[in-house]
Write an enzyme that holds these catalytic residues in place. Structure first.
Site, PDB file in Angstrom:
ATOM      1  N   CYS A   1      -0.303  37.946 -25.576  1.00 16.87           N
ATOM      2  CA  CYS A   1      -0.070  37.674 -24.267  1.00 16.87           C
ATOM      3  C   CYS A   1       0.165  36.089 -23.970  1.00 16.87           C
ATOM      4  O   CYS A   1       1.010  35.515 -24.370  1.00 16.87           O
ATOM      5  CB  CYS A   1      -0.809  38.481 -23.232  1.00 16.87           C
ATOM      6  SG  CYS A   1      -0.027  38.664 -21.779  1.00 16.87           S
TER       7      CYS A   1
ATOM      8  N   HIS B   1      -1.477  44.164 -24.886  1.00 12.39           N
ATOM      9  CA  HIS B   1      -3.052  43.862 -24.849  1.00 12.39           C
ATOM     10  C   HIS B   1      -3.467  45.046 -26.097  1.00 12.39           C
ATOM     11  O   HIS B   1      -4.050  45.982 -25.201  1.00 12.39           O
ATOM     12  CB  HIS B   1      -3.905  43.834 -23.830  1.00 12.39           C
ATOM     13  CG  HIS B   1      -3.460  42.700 -22.704  1.00 12.39           C
ATOM     14  ND1 HIS B   1      -4.312  41.372 -22.856  1.00 12.39           N
ATOM     15  CD2 HIS B   1      -2.382  42.239 -22.127  1.00 12.39           C
ATOM     16  CE1 HIS B   1      -3.669  40.478 -22.195  1.00 12.39           C
ATOM     17  NE2 HIS B   1      -2.676  40.944 -21.485  1.00 12.39           N
TER      18      HIS B   1
ATOM     19  N   GLU C   1      -6.061  44.979 -27.377  1.00 17.45           N
ATOM     20  CA  GLU C   1      -7.825  45.186 -27.364  1.00 17.45           C
ATOM     21  C   GLU C   1      -8.052  45.990 -26.278  1.00 17.45           C
ATOM     22  O   GLU C   1      -9.171  46.302 -25.864  1.00 17.45           O
ATOM     23  CB  GLU C   1      -8.199  43.628 -27.355  1.00 17.45           C
ATOM     24  CG  GLU C   1      -8.061  42.939 -25.956  1.00 17.45           C
ATOM     25  CD  GLU C   1      -6.660  42.472 -25.669  1.00 17.45           C
ATOM     26  OE1 GLU C   1      -5.642  42.702 -26.769  1.00 17.45           O
ATOM     27  OE2 GLU C   1      -6.282  41.919 -24.684  1.00 17.45           O
TER      28      GLU C   1
HETATM   29  N1  GLN Z   1       1.281  35.576 -17.377  1.00 16.33           N
HETATM   30  C1  GLN Z   1       0.226  34.838 -18.027  1.00 16.33           C
HETATM   31  C2  GLN Z   1       0.918  33.599 -18.769  1.00 16.33           C
HETATM   32  O1  GLN Z   1       2.150  33.139 -18.277  1.00 16.33           O
HETATM   33  C3  GLN Z   1      -0.003  35.625 -19.270  1.00 16.33           C
HETATM   34  C4  GLN Z   1      -0.638  36.906 -18.838  1.00 16.33           C
HETATM   35  C5  GLN Z   1      -1.446  37.791 -20.065  1.00 16.33           C
HETATM   36  O2  GLN Z   1      -2.006  36.990 -20.931  1.00 16.33           O
HETATM   37  N2  GLN Z   1      -1.902  38.734 -19.593  1.00 16.33           N
HETATM   38  O3  GLN Z   1       0.301  32.711 -19.140  1.00 16.33           O
END
Ligand code: GLN
Length: 199
Positions: free
Chosen positions: A78, A169, A171
């Site tokens: 992410c 995610h 995890e």
């Molecule tokens: N929206 C976050 C970003 O742009 C990422 C979200 C996440 O890691 N769950 O950094």
């Protein structure tokens, strides 16, 4: 095998719990010195803007670049995937540029901005459960980047050599498939390094 986990903010503890379940040693990484001696590194979810600023202030951005050049395996989930991308849009943001792809931040739209879905993966025959939390979309994966899982027609898990990124995610599920794959990349890198040290 020791896996470092960037522990600035975000859900680094969930990664540690999953890796320990798989028998790997983990270490929280907040300084370049803590990265030394690690065979792999996880860049967890969180807020990529805050994380990038921290990496720069602590000299970790340079240390991670060096780690990657020496063949260290890195897995970004992410926000971590955003940090690894060569190009970040929506809004534009600088990054470590270690994986050739273009990502759009917060781009999945309201209905699946945060949701649990499943999609096809090359890592096993059953679909993979994916937890999205305001994740980015991988709009372009460069040549040589393998797409290991997809959701809604977009790559959700990608890999090139020893660098891997997920827009979801893994995890936060009970499924250890993705982390097991990462540990296999780490093991391959570690045996290569041992081989080159011998020759
Ligand atoms: N929206 C976050 C970003 O742009 C990422 C979200 C996440 O890691 N769950 O950094």
């Amino acid at each position: 095998m020791k896996i470092g986990i960037l522990a600035v903010q975000g859900d680094f503890e969930a990664h540690a719990a999953m890796l320990e379940r798989l028998g790997a040693e983990t270490a929280e990484v907040r300084t370049p010195a803590q990265l030394e001696g690690c065979d792999g590194l996880i860049l967890p979810g969180g807020e990529s803007t805050t994380q990038l600023q921290f990496l720069r202030e602590e000299g970790l951005a340079d240390a991670i670049e060096k780690f990657a050049k020496q063949g260290g395996a890195i897995f970004g989930t992410c926000a971590g995937a955003i940090l690894l991308a060569t190009e970040v849009q929506n809004p534009k943001q600088d990054s470590l540029k270690l994986l050739d792809m273009t990502v759009l931040r917060n781009a999945y739209g309201r209905q699946i901005a945060s949701d649990v879905v499943s999609g096809p993966t090359k890592l096993k025959s059953e679909p993979l459960e994916m937890v999205f939390i305001r994740g980015p979309i991988i709009e372009r994966a460069g040549p040589g980047v393998r797409v290991l899982a997809e959701y809604a027609g977009k790559p959700a898990l990608v890999q090139r050599d020893q660098i891997m990124a997920a827009t979801f995610h893994p995890e936060l599920t009970d499924d250890t498939t993705v982390h097991e794959h990462f540990l296999s990349l780490v093991a391959a890198g570690a045996s290569q390094a041992a081989g080159s040290a011998k020759s």
